[in-house]
Structure formats: C-alpha cells, structure tokens
Design a protein around this motif. Sequence first.
Motif, PDB file in Angstrom:
ATOM      1  N   ILE A 142       6.873   7.349 -24.887  1.00  0.00           N
ATOM      2  CA  ILE A 142       5.549   7.901 -25.174  1.00  0.00           C
ATOM      3  C   ILE A 142       5.001   7.263 -26.452  1.00  0.00           C
ATOM      4  O   ILE A 142       5.664   7.296 -27.495  1.00  0.00           O
ATOM      5  CB  ILE A 142       5.615   9.435 -25.358  1.00  0.00           C
ATOM      6  CG1 ILE A 142       6.195  10.101 -24.104  1.00  0.00           C
ATOM      7  CG2 ILE A 142       4.228   9.995 -25.663  1.00  0.00           C
ATOM      8  CD1 ILE A 142       6.459  11.594 -24.279  1.00  0.00           C
ATOM      9  N   SER A 143       3.818   6.694 -26.358  1.00  0.00           N
ATOM     10  CA  SER A 143       3.162   6.103 -27.528  1.00  0.00           C
ATOM     11  C   SER A 143       1.861   6.847 -27.803  1.00  0.00           C
ATOM     12  O   SER A 143       1.032   7.005 -26.899  1.00  0.00           O
ATOM     13  CB  SER A 143       2.861   4.617 -27.288  1.00  0.00           C
ATOM     14  OG  SER A 143       4.062   3.879 -27.157  1.00  0.00           O
ATOM     15  N   SER A 173       5.913   5.439 -31.345  1.00  0.00           N
ATOM     16  CA  SER A 173       6.511   5.284 -30.021  1.00  0.00           C
ATOM     17  C   SER A 173       7.826   6.053 -29.981  1.00  0.00           C
ATOM     18  O   SER A 173       8.719   5.810 -30.798  1.00  0.00           O
ATOM     19  CB  SER A 173       6.766   3.803 -29.719  1.00  0.00           C
ATOM     20  OG  SER A 173       7.309   3.649 -28.424  1.00  0.00           O
ATOM     21  N   MET A 174       7.907   7.000 -29.044  1.00  0.00           N
ATOM     22  CA  MET A 174       9.106   7.842 -28.939  1.00  0.00           C
ATOM     23  C   MET A 174       9.767   7.689 -27.579  1.00  0.00           C
ATOM     24  O   MET A 174       9.097   7.612 -26.549  1.00  0.00           O
ATOM     25  CB  MET A 174       8.751   9.315 -29.150  1.00  0.00           C
ATOM     26  CG  MET A 174       8.250   9.655 -30.533  1.00  0.00           C
ATOM     27  SD  MET A 174       7.998  11.447 -30.705  1.00  0.00           S
ATOM     28  CE  MET A 174       7.356  11.525 -32.382  1.00  0.00           C
ATOM     29  N   GLN A 175      11.098   7.634 -27.610  1.00  0.00           N
ATOM     30  CA  GLN A 175      11.898   7.720 -26.387  1.00  0.00           C
ATOM     31  C   GLN A 175      12.393   9.150 -26.292  1.00  0.00           C
ATOM     32  O   GLN A 175      13.067   9.634 -27.212  1.00  0.00           O
ATOM     33  CB  GLN A 175      13.091   6.761 -26.446  1.00  0.00           C
ATOM     34  CG  GLN A 175      12.717   5.296 -26.580  1.00  0.00           C
ATOM     35  CD  GLN A 175      12.409   4.667 -25.232  1.00  0.00           C
ATOM     36  OE1 GLN A 175      12.736   5.218 -24.186  1.00  0.00           O
ATOM     37  NE2 GLN A 175      11.782   3.505 -25.247  1.00  0.00           N
ATOM     38  N   PRO A 184       6.143  16.802 -15.328  1.00  0.00           N
ATOM     39  CA  PRO A 184       4.732  16.714 -14.923  1.00  0.00           C
ATOM     40  C   PRO A 184       3.793  17.480 -15.858  1.00  0.00           C
ATOM     41  O   PRO A 184       2.703  17.001 -16.186  1.00  0.00           O
ATOM     42  CB  PRO A 184       4.736  17.311 -13.509  1.00  0.00           C
ATOM     43  CG  PRO A 184       6.137  17.131 -13.013  1.00  0.00           C
ATOM     44  CD  PRO A 184       6.987  17.308 -14.223  1.00  0.00           C
ATOM     45  N   ALA A 185       4.220  18.677 -16.294  1.00  0.00           N
ATOM     46  CA  ALA A 185       3.366  19.488 -17.166  1.00  0.00           C
ATOM     47  C   ALA A 185       3.219  18.843 -18.537  1.00  0.00           C
ATOM     48  O   ALA A 185       2.123  18.839 -19.119  1.00  0.00           O
ATOM     49  CB  ALA A 185       3.938  20.897 -17.302  1.00  0.00           C
ATOM     50  N   LEU A 186       4.313  18.291 -19.075  1.00  0.00           N
ATOM     51  CA  LEU A 186       4.232  17.615 -20.369  1.00  0.00           C
ATOM     52  C   LEU A 186       3.312  16.404 -20.284  1.00  0.00           C
ATOM     53  O   LEU A 186       2.449  16.187 -21.156  1.00  0.00           O
ATOM     54  CB  LEU A 186       5.626  17.169 -20.815  1.00  0.00           C
ATOM     55  CG  LEU A 186       5.673  16.283 -22.069  1.00  0.00           C
ATOM     56  CD1 LEU A 186       5.093  17.012 -23.276  1.00  0.00           C
ATOM     57  CD2 LEU A 186       7.105  15.831 -22.349  1.00  0.00           C
ATOM     58  N   ARG A 187       3.462  15.638 -19.238  1.00  0.00           N
ATOM     59  CA  ARG A 187       2.627  14.446 -19.049  1.00  0.00           C
ATOM     60  C   ARG A 187       1.140  14.836 -18.977  1.00  0.00           C
ATOM     61  O   ARG A 187       0.290  14.210 -19.620  1.00  0.00           O
ATOM     62  CB  ARG A 187       3.055  13.712 -17.776  1.00  0.00           C
ATOM     63  CG  ARG A 187       2.289  12.424 -17.501  1.00  0.00           C
ATOM     64  CD  ARG A 187       2.710  11.863 -16.148  1.00  0.00           C
ATOM     65  NE  ARG A 187       4.071  11.365 -16.156  1.00  0.00           N
ATOM     66  CZ  ARG A 187       4.407  10.093 -16.372  1.00  0.00           C
ATOM     67  NH1 ARG A 187       3.446   9.202 -16.609  1.00  0.00           N
ATOM     68  NH2 ARG A 187       5.671   9.707 -16.340  1.00  0.00           N
ATOM     69  N   ALA A 197      -5.452   8.825 -24.201  1.00  0.00           N
ATOM     70  CA  ALA A 197      -5.012   7.748 -25.099  1.00  0.00           C
ATOM     71  C   ALA A 197      -3.492   7.589 -25.134  1.00  0.00           C
ATOM     72  O   ALA A 197      -2.985   6.514 -25.486  1.00  0.00           O
ATOM     73  CB  ALA A 197      -5.528   8.008 -26.510  1.00  0.00           C
ATOM     74  N   ALA A 198      -2.758   8.629 -24.804  1.00  0.00           N
ATOM     75  CA  ALA A 198      -1.296   8.536 -24.810  1.00  0.00           C
ATOM     76  C   ALA A 198      -0.829   7.568 -23.727  1.00  0.00           C
ATOM     77  O   ALA A 198      -1.327   7.596 -22.599  1.00  0.00           O
ATOM     78  CB  ALA A 198      -0.677   9.908 -24.589  1.00  0.00           C
ATOM     79  N   VAL A 199       0.130   6.710 -24.082  1.00  0.00           N
ATOM     80  CA  VAL A 199       0.723   5.783 -23.126  1.00  0.00           C
ATOM     81  C   VAL A 199       2.105   6.323 -22.755  1.00  0.00           C
ATOM     82  O   VAL A 199       2.983   6.463 -23.612  1.00  0.00           O
ATOM     83  CB  VAL A 199       0.856   4.362 -23.711  1.00  0.00           C
ATOM     84  CG1 VAL A 199       1.516   3.429 -22.704  1.00  0.00           C
ATOM     85  CG2 VAL A 199      -0.518   3.833 -24.116  1.00  0.00           C
ATOM     86  N   ILE A 200       2.287   6.642 -21.481  1.00  0.00           N
ATOM     87  CA  ILE A 200       3.525   7.288 -21.029  1.00  0.00           C
ATOM     88  C   ILE A 200       4.152   6.435 -19.927  1.00  0.00           C
ATOM     89  O   ILE A 200       3.527   6.150 -18.908  1.00  0.00           O
ATOM     90  CB  ILE A 200       3.236   8.710 -20.465  1.00  0.00           C
ATOM     91  CG1 ILE A 200       2.429   9.531 -21.485  1.00  0.00           C
ATOM     92  CG2 ILE A 200       4.526   9.427 -20.117  1.00  0.00           C
ATOM     93  CD1 ILE A 200       1.816  10.781 -20.903  1.00  0.00           C
ATOM     94  N   ARG A 201       5.400   6.059 -20.141  1.00  0.00           N
ATOM     95  CA  ARG A 201       6.137   5.284 -19.138  1.00  0.00           C
ATOM     96  C   ARG A 201       7.473   5.967 -18.867  1.00  0.00           C
ATOM     97  O   ARG A 201       8.141   6.433 -19.791  1.00  0.00           O
ATOM     98  CB  ARG A 201       6.421   3.858 -19.634  1.00  0.00           C
ATOM     99  CG  ARG A 201       5.207   2.962 -19.729  1.00  0.00           C
ATOM    100  CD  ARG A 201       5.622   1.507 -19.987  1.00  0.00           C
ATOM    101  NE  ARG A 201       6.427   1.373 -21.200  1.00  0.00           N
ATOM    102  CZ  ARG A 201       7.736   1.141 -21.229  1.00  0.00           C
ATOM    103  NH1 ARG A 201       8.426   1.043 -20.105  1.00  0.00           N
ATOM    104  NH2 ARG A 201       8.390   1.004 -22.382  1.00  0.00           N
TER     105      ARG A 201
END
Length: 209
Positions: A142-143, A173-175, A184-187, A197-201
């Motif tokens: 998560i960035s 940037s956090m792992q 799903p709810a956090l995302r 704006a959050a980048v989630i992979r």
Amino acid sequence: MIKRYTELADAVEHLLLEKNSEFICYLQPVTSREAALQWLAQYRQQYSDANHVCWAYIIGNTRQPQTQAFSDDGEPSGTAGKPMLHVLTERELGNCLAVVVRYFGGVKLGAGGLVRAYSNAVSQAAGNAELRMISPSVQLSISVSFAFEARLRQLLQQYQAALDDVAYRDNVSMQVSVPQDAEPALREQLINETAGAAVIRQVASHSGV
C-alpha cells in the motif's frame, strides 16, 4: 475465498478395543499429501505385522480441502477409510492424517461393525485433540501520501492487519498482511478516504495461525 478453519495442532494416539480386535488410532498434523504419505510409510513399517493399516487425510479446510484421500487397506470396501474421512470432516480436523492400525482379535465384526469401530476410533481420538484456528491472510503493498500515514496505521489496527515493512521515498509504502475476509473492506475504505490516490497491490496470500 478460503474462510477461517481449524486444523489439528498436535499428534494424538488412542486405542479402541472391539470384540478382541485392537484399533490403534493416530492423528498426525500434516500440511501436504507428501507429508501424509511419509507418515503413513512410517506407520506401515512400525506395524508391519498388523492385519490392516487404514487411513484418511484432509489437507487444508475440511469444507474446502486442497486434497483428501483414504484407503481401506484390505478391509471390505467402504468400511474403514471413508468413515474415517467422514469423521475428520465432521469434526473439522483440517491438515490431519488419521491412521487406524487393526489387529484382528478372532471375532468378525461385519461391515456395520467395522464402520462403527473405525469411526469410533477416530472420533474418540478427535475428542482428545487440540485444534487451532487458521486465518488465511493476504499480503498487500500500500502506497499513500505522508499526510495519510497516521490514518493508514489506524485502519490497519481496525482491520487487524499486521505491518510487515515500511519504506519512505516519495510517499509511504507499506507491506501489510490483512485477514482475507477483511481485505475487500480495507481496500474500499482506503480508496474512498484517499479519493483513489492510494496504490494497492496484492503481493501474496497465505495461511497463518
């Protein structure tokens, strides 16, 4: 999606006597087919003089198994392995190998008697078993902006996510490892609160205690 499930925590041994026949049951924690077969080979060697060494195993969640198998090892078809597997499923003994070693006592039990004996051997052993809860999780990268870091840490606590690593460059940037059912709810909340704006992979998924 794999839900939370229970697995066998420690090995269990139990002896059942039925009309002079001995049914020695072993429950062994295993996490792969290969491990189950290795244990089975050891029991076969240890009890090479036994009349039958019947077995069943379930890898993963008993309701959504990765793999499962059983064997009657010479007993009448359907009287040993399948009833043993049924007990593992009903008692929710995931990641478990059940082996029942039989020494014939001279009195035939009949098909119904065999089903009951093999089922009871595993069921009684299961009564002495310790289970632990397995919670599948997803690893995310998560960035976010520096301004959102404190809020992100709050959300991680809220969704019981573990912070595995953090790096500071142009942003934060956090792992993280988050429970699969909460991901799903956090995302969704991250996307909403950062206006996309959050980048989630997703990095990986795994099972953990």
